[in-house]
Write a protein that holds these residues in place. Structure first.
Motif, PDB file in Angstrom:
ATOM      1  N   GLU A 141     -45.501  44.115  20.393  1.00 49.03           N
ATOM      2  CA  GLU A 141     -45.588  45.341  21.201  1.00 49.03           C
ATOM      3  C   GLU A 141     -47.026  45.826  21.232  1.00 49.03           C
ATOM      4  N   GLN A 161     -52.546  50.523  20.024  1.00 52.72           N
ATOM      5  CA  GLN A 161     -51.713  50.201  18.860  1.00 52.72           C
ATOM      6  C   GLN A 161     -50.985  48.893  19.148  1.00 52.72           C
ATOM      7  N   GLN A 163     -48.495  45.950  17.593  1.00 51.41           N
ATOM      8  CA  GLN A 163     -47.513  45.655  16.542  1.00 51.41           C
ATOM      9  C   GLN A 163     -47.272  44.150  16.456  1.00 51.41           C
ATOM     10  N   ASN A 165     -44.789  41.141  14.458  1.00 51.08           N
ATOM     11  CA  ASN A 165     -43.476  41.038  13.809  1.00 51.08           C
ATOM     12  C   ASN A 165     -43.539  40.138  12.577  1.00 51.08           C
ATOM     13  N   ASN A 169     -44.838  44.196   8.650  1.00 53.61           N
ATOM     14  CA  ASN A 169     -44.813  45.160   9.759  1.00 53.61           C
ATOM     15  C   ASN A 169     -46.225  45.619  10.115  1.00 53.61           C
ATOM     16  N   THR A 170     -47.080  44.645  10.347  1.00 51.49           N
ATOM     17  CA  THR A 170     -48.497  44.912  10.577  1.00 51.49           C
ATOM     18  C   THR A 170     -48.748  45.579  11.919  1.00 51.49           C
ATOM     19  N   ARG A 171     -49.598  46.601  11.897  1.00 53.37           N
ATOM     20  CA  ARG A 171     -50.101  47.220  13.120  1.00 53.37           C
ATOM     21  C   ARG A 171     -51.619  47.178  13.101  1.00 53.37           C
ATOM     22  N   TYR A 173     -54.948  48.743  14.962  1.00 49.19           N
ATOM     23  CA  TYR A 173     -55.411  49.829  15.824  1.00 49.19           C
ATOM     24  C   TYR A 173     -56.787  49.438  16.345  1.00 49.19           C
ATOM     25  N   THR A 186     -50.109  48.274   7.108  1.00 45.31           N
ATOM     26  CA  THR A 186     -48.979  47.442   6.706  1.00 45.31           C
ATOM     27  C   THR A 186     -48.052  48.252   5.808  1.00 45.31           C
TER      28      THR A 186
END
Length: 247
Positions: A141, A161, A163, A165, A169-171, A173, A186
């Motif tokens: 995402e 942002q 995302q 999987n 659950n790493t994002r 920025y 994370t």
């Protein structure tokens, strides 16, 4: 005096028991988690522009702007055919007057050839995210957000942002102007942040450790410790023996 110390110590123990436990538990967890894992350093690749490739001078860029314009050095991540490279960038900011009002504008120049750089598109951000991500997941995402979540509330908005999987659950920025990753978040970081919140007792911003609640509980914990020392001294201090028991 000892009776007063015992009373104060007992009441402070009842009041502070939960928070002292949280201080020790949160401190243990934060000390246990490797700080590089918390920061997500193992999940990102970094790219730095080589300013030796710049052929345009700051003076030539500023020549088309007003005398009040300011120039800053930056960079931009470019991904062509899955080959990432960071190019040096001049960022020029100035205030332009019009219709009785001033408007701040920012123009970015490629320091290699002097061309004006357009804003990065979603496709370019997606490519930049993929080449900077070092984990095992896939991009699930991507959003351009203006209202920032608590985990990056200190960053300027808007921001991308992204995302992934993976198990953490790493994002990522990502800066919309440079394409570079500004923060990695994370589940490990979120656990550390939660423990930090408990430790400093700032349940909103999680950044203020000078607030009255923390100061009051810390002062109470210090008094609890001091009264405990007094009570220990009373219990274990040397006792004088009477003359009849010396022989």
């Amino acid at each position: 005096m000892y009776k007063l110390c015992r009373t104060v110590h007992n009441w402070l123990g009842l009041i502070l028991a939960i928070q002292i436990t949280l201080w020790f538990a949160s401190g243990l967890v934060m000390a246990w988690l490797p700080i590089e894992d918390v920061r997500g350093a193992h999940l990102r690749h970094t790219f730095q522009a080589n300013w030796q490739h710049a052929t345009q001078s700051p003076q030539s860029v500023l020549a088309s702007h007003s005398a009040d314009a300011t120039l800053a050095l930056s960079q931009r991540l470019i991904v062509n055919e899955d080959k990432p490279r960071a190019i040096p960038v001049y960022t020029v900011s100035e205030a332009i007057s019009g219709n009785g009002a001033q408007q701040n504008t920012t123009v970015r120049y490629n320091a290699v050839n002097g061309t004006i750089l357009a804003p990065l598109s979603e496709t370019q951000i997606q490519k930049a995210a993929n080449v900077q991500y070092a984990g095992t997941g896939t991009l699930s995402e991507i959003d351009f957000i203006s209202t920032l979540p608590q985990e990056v509330q200190q960053l300027p908005s808007p921001i991308w942002q992204v995302q992934f999987n993976d198990t953490e659950n790493t994002r990522l920025y990502i800066d919309p102007n440079t394409g570079s990753v500004l923060r990695v978040r994370t589940d490990t970081w979120r656990l550390f942040d939660f423990m930090w919140m408990l430790h400093i007792m700032d349940y909103e911003d999680r950044s203020d450790f000078n607030h009255p609640l923390l100061i009051g509980f810390s002062a109470g914990a210090l008094l609890f410790t001091l009264t405990g020392i007094v009570l220990l001294w009373q219990r274990f201090r040397p006792r004088k023996r009477s003359g009849l028991n010396r022989f």
